[in-house]
Design a protein around this motif. Sequence first.
Motif, PDB file in Angstrom:
ATOM      1  N   VAL A 167      39.193  52.347  58.290  1.00  0.00           N
ATOM      2  CA  VAL A 167      40.182  53.256  57.371  1.00  0.00           C
ATOM      3  C   VAL A 167      41.511  53.284  58.023  1.00  0.00           C
ATOM      4  N   VAL A 168      42.544  52.589  57.655  1.00  0.00           N
ATOM      5  CA  VAL A 168      43.941  52.995  57.972  1.00  0.00           C
ATOM      6  C   VAL A 168      44.619  54.003  57.227  1.00  0.00           C
ATOM      7  N   VAL A 169      45.412  54.960  57.928  1.00  0.00           N
ATOM      8  CA  VAL A 169      45.963  56.134  57.178  1.00  0.00           C
ATOM      9  C   VAL A 169      47.379  55.817  57.308  1.00  0.00           C
ATOM     10  N   ILE A 170      48.236  55.714  56.228  1.00  0.00           N
ATOM     11  CA  ILE A 170      49.719  55.385  56.212  1.00  0.00           C
ATOM     12  C   ILE A 170      50.713  56.337  55.589  1.00  0.00           C
ATOM     13  N   PRO A 171      51.530  56.920  56.285  1.00  0.00           N
ATOM     14  CA  PRO A 171      52.485  57.787  55.911  1.00  0.00           C
ATOM     15  C   PRO A 171      53.449  57.279  54.718  1.00  0.00           C
ATOM     16  N   VAL A 172      53.580  57.869  53.685  1.00  0.00           N
ATOM     17  CA  VAL A 172      54.596  57.632  52.642  1.00  0.00           C
ATOM     18  C   VAL A 172      55.666  58.397  52.538  1.00  0.00           C
ATOM     19  N   PRO A 173      56.579  58.481  53.310  1.00  0.00           N
ATOM     20  CA  PRO A 173      57.572  59.672  53.571  1.00  0.00           C
ATOM     21  C   PRO A 173      58.622  58.981  52.285  1.00  0.00           C
ATOM     22  N   TYR A 174      59.176  59.834  51.605  1.00  0.00           N
ATOM     23  CA  TYR A 174      60.430  59.877  50.624  1.00  0.00           C
ATOM     24  C   TYR A 174      61.520  60.207  51.255  1.00  0.00           C
ATOM     25  N   LYS A 204      41.694  62.353  62.690  1.00  0.00           N
ATOM     26  CA  LYS A 204      41.230  63.099  63.567  1.00  0.00           C
ATOM     27  C   LYS A 204      39.660  63.455  62.979  1.00  0.00           C
ATOM     28  N   SER A 205      39.737  63.854  61.695  1.00  0.00           N
ATOM     29  CA  SER A 205      38.401  64.349  60.926  1.00  0.00           C
ATOM     30  C   SER A 205      37.796  63.204  60.697  1.00  0.00           C
ATOM     31  N   LEU A 206      38.254  61.996  60.509  1.00  0.00           N
ATOM     32  CA  LEU A 206      37.367  60.769  60.268  1.00  0.00           C
ATOM     33  C   LEU A 206      36.686  60.304  61.337  1.00  0.00           C
ATOM     34  N   ASN A 207      37.417  60.256  62.443  1.00  0.00           N
ATOM     35  CA  ASN A 207      36.867  59.809  63.729  1.00  0.00           C
ATOM     36  C   ASN A 207      35.725  60.635  64.204  1.00  0.00           C
ATOM     37  N   GLU A 208      36.056  61.938  64.027  1.00  0.00           N
ATOM     38  CA  GLU A 208      34.867  62.928  64.459  1.00  0.00           C
ATOM     39  C   GLU A 208      33.544  62.882  63.748  1.00  0.00           C
ATOM     40  N   ALA A 209      33.850  62.342  62.584  1.00  0.00           N
ATOM     41  CA  ALA A 209      32.669  62.211  61.611  1.00  0.00           C
ATOM     42  C   ALA A 209      32.053  60.893  61.908  1.00  0.00           C
ATOM     43  N   PHE A 216      33.583  57.577  61.913  1.00  0.00           N
ATOM     44  CA  PHE A 216      34.265  56.224  61.111  1.00  0.00           C
ATOM     45  C   PHE A 216      35.360  55.762  62.509  1.00  0.00           C
ATOM     46  N   ARG A 217      35.535  54.666  62.097  1.00  0.00           N
ATOM     47  CA  ARG A 217      36.719  54.039  62.945  1.00  0.00           C
ATOM     48  C   ARG A 217      38.061  54.037  62.026  1.00  0.00           C
ATOM     49  N   ALA A 218      38.943  54.814  62.422  1.00  0.00           N
ATOM     50  CA  ALA A 218      40.043  55.042  61.732  1.00  0.00           C
ATOM     51  C   ALA A 218      41.266  55.483  62.706  1.00  0.00           C
ATOM     52  N   GLU A 219      42.185  54.734  62.090  1.00  0.00           N
ATOM     53  CA  GLU A 219      43.854  54.696  62.703  1.00  0.00           C
ATOM     54  C   GLU A 219      44.759  55.043  61.768  1.00  0.00           C
ATOM     55  N   ALA A 220      45.887  55.616  62.440  1.00  0.00           N
ATOM     56  CA  ALA A 220      47.305  55.883  61.808  1.00  0.00           C
ATOM     57  C   ALA A 220      48.118  54.812  61.998  1.00  0.00           C
ATOM     58  N   VAL A 254      35.729  63.498  53.919  1.00  0.00           N
ATOM     59  CA  VAL A 254      34.864  62.524  54.807  1.00  0.00           C
ATOM     60  C   VAL A 254      33.612  62.089  54.026  1.00  0.00           C
ATOM     61  N   GLU A 255      33.088  62.782  53.107  1.00  0.00           N
ATOM     62  CA  GLU A 255      31.859  62.673  52.306  1.00  0.00           C
ATOM     63  C   GLU A 255      32.137  61.438  51.595  1.00  0.00           C
ATOM     64  N   GLN A 256      33.341  61.487  50.734  1.00  0.00           N
ATOM     65  CA  GLN A 256      33.875  60.503  49.691  1.00  0.00           C
ATOM     66  C   GLN A 256      34.030  59.106  50.433  1.00  0.00           C
ATOM     67  N   VAL A 257      34.751  59.422  51.756  1.00  0.00           N
ATOM     68  CA  VAL A 257      34.792  57.890  52.411  1.00  0.00           C
ATOM     69  C   VAL A 257      33.402  57.219  52.873  1.00  0.00           C
ATOM     70  N   LYS A 258      32.663  58.135  53.252  1.00  0.00           N
ATOM     71  CA  LYS A 258      31.376  57.494  53.670  1.00  0.00           C
ATOM     72  C   LYS A 258      30.797  56.811  52.403  1.00  0.00           C
ATOM     73  N   ASP A 259      30.804  57.309  51.401  1.00  0.00           N
ATOM     74  CA  ASP A 259      30.113  56.768  49.973  1.00  0.00           C
ATOM     75  C   ASP A 259      30.927  55.640  49.520  1.00  0.00           C
ATOM     76  N   ILE A 260      32.262  55.728  49.583  1.00  0.00           N
ATOM     77  CA  ILE A 260      33.175  54.536  49.188  1.00  0.00           C
ATOM     78  C   ILE A 260      32.778  53.143  50.061  1.00  0.00           C
ATOM     79  N   LEU A 261      32.781  53.666  51.617  1.00  0.00           N
ATOM     80  CA  LEU A 261      32.624  52.380  52.445  1.00  0.00           C
ATOM     81  C   LEU A 261      30.934  51.803  52.134  1.00  0.00           C
TER      82      LEU A 261
END
Length: 500
Positions: free
Chosen positions: A305-312, A329-334, A336-340, A395-402
């Motif tokens: 999972v990659v997390v991307i900020p979209v500032p206007y 942080k919450s994805l990694n703790e659960a 998952f291998r996530a980065e921003a 977290v639950e949703q990401v698990k299901d989607i993956l």
Amino acid sequence: MIQKARRKKEVKKETGLGLTYKKDENFGEWYSEVVVSGEMIEYYDISGCYILRPWTMAIWEVLQVFFDAEIKKMNIKNCYFPLFVTENVLQKEKDHIEGFAPEVAWVTKSGQSELEVPIAIRPTSETVMYPYYSKWIRGHRDLPLKLNQWCNVVRWEFSNPTPFIRSREFLWQEGHTAFATKQEADQEVLDILELYRRIYEEYLAIPVVKGKKSELEKFAGGLYTTSVEAFVPNTGRGVQGATSHCLGQNFAKMFQINFENEKGEKAMAWQNSWAYSTRTIGVMVMVHGDDKGLVLPPKVASVQVVVIPVPYKDADTQAIFDACSETVKSLNEAGFRAEADLRDNYSPGWKYSHWEMKGVPLRIEIGPKDIANKQVRVVRRDNGAKVDIPVVGLVEQVKDILSTIQESLFNAAKEKRDACIKVIRTWDEFLKALNDKNLILAPWCDEEEVEKDVKLKTKGELGAAKTLCTPFDQPELPEGTLCFASGKPAKKWTYWGRSY
């Protein structure tokens, strides 16, 4: 300000995002481009050798962790044997070395002085290891001896080098086992083959066929070879995914691997060897990749999972960055291998393309509206589907989607492959199916001369057709069915096609 905008534009331009070639239009060029742009490999200044970058090694390590744990359950131990082998040992098993001779690389000099005896670099380690099996195995209590090594091998190929698929040096594991009985050896061949199937189907989301190689295509010097065969619909080529060989007692005879059995009689050991290599990763790229780049199955992706900020304009950038970091942080703790991706010199659009090129399964976008609504936007790499998800159940949703992505990648690949399977009965049907880039299932008389003849007749610039494997799962063969190539009575159904 104008200066700054111009600089930003230059940065974007230099990265040259987007692929020049399309998968359906020029597969070879597309593949070469996608493995470099997706940061899997870098070309090296020696032809046929490639630098495996961290994006590749992370996938290799996931497969390694799985396989290593499984073979340890089977009481197989890891070891390491030297890279070098002397000429007289290498040539002990005649059929074996004949199969590898054209690809063996030799060390002939040390500094400026010629070596008295040239030393070969292992193309595989049967001849490196077995003189020591003969030393270590004396009685039936020394059996079974079950060793595996994770290493590199060198095969100095001259046919078209292709990253992962055909390279002069590659990484692999090679297992070498010795048993008191053929029955134990036969069983292990199938147990290991099942692990190879799981690597392809459960991890890489690639459907494979389990089967037995023909006498012509089996491992040089072995008794019989089993394999998992994959297929690349775009090129209409089969790929030998991994092999599990029963060597019989042939090497035991050459290397005198004898033991005293329970009755006090002298007996010869039964041996197996089995391997899978970094080729697995190339097959994954070929099967799942698209015109935007790599598509990685979540189970093996370095970043899931990659997390991307979209500032206007005028948005509270810090709050958005904080929300991104919090999500990671919450994805990694659960687990998952996530980065921003918080780099400020690239636009969100540029980042989307970059991570799509690298095949990350899931993208999460967070902008000011998302923060206000306590939600995030989630985008799938495999089909581009977008959905807004409340932060609370993320977290639950990401698990299901993956897990859905993993499953749909496999199903899509299986559907494509199955659509390419053609069952034929005559030579004319065979030629048409071959030219249509099909994976061909044909009734065959199982004669080596007939197979050689098919190879000869189909030779052309695309390469000759050959047997890929005889599937364990045999369709019914009605009585009186004739071989498609010889017209003699058919003995079995066999897969044929061009291959890598």
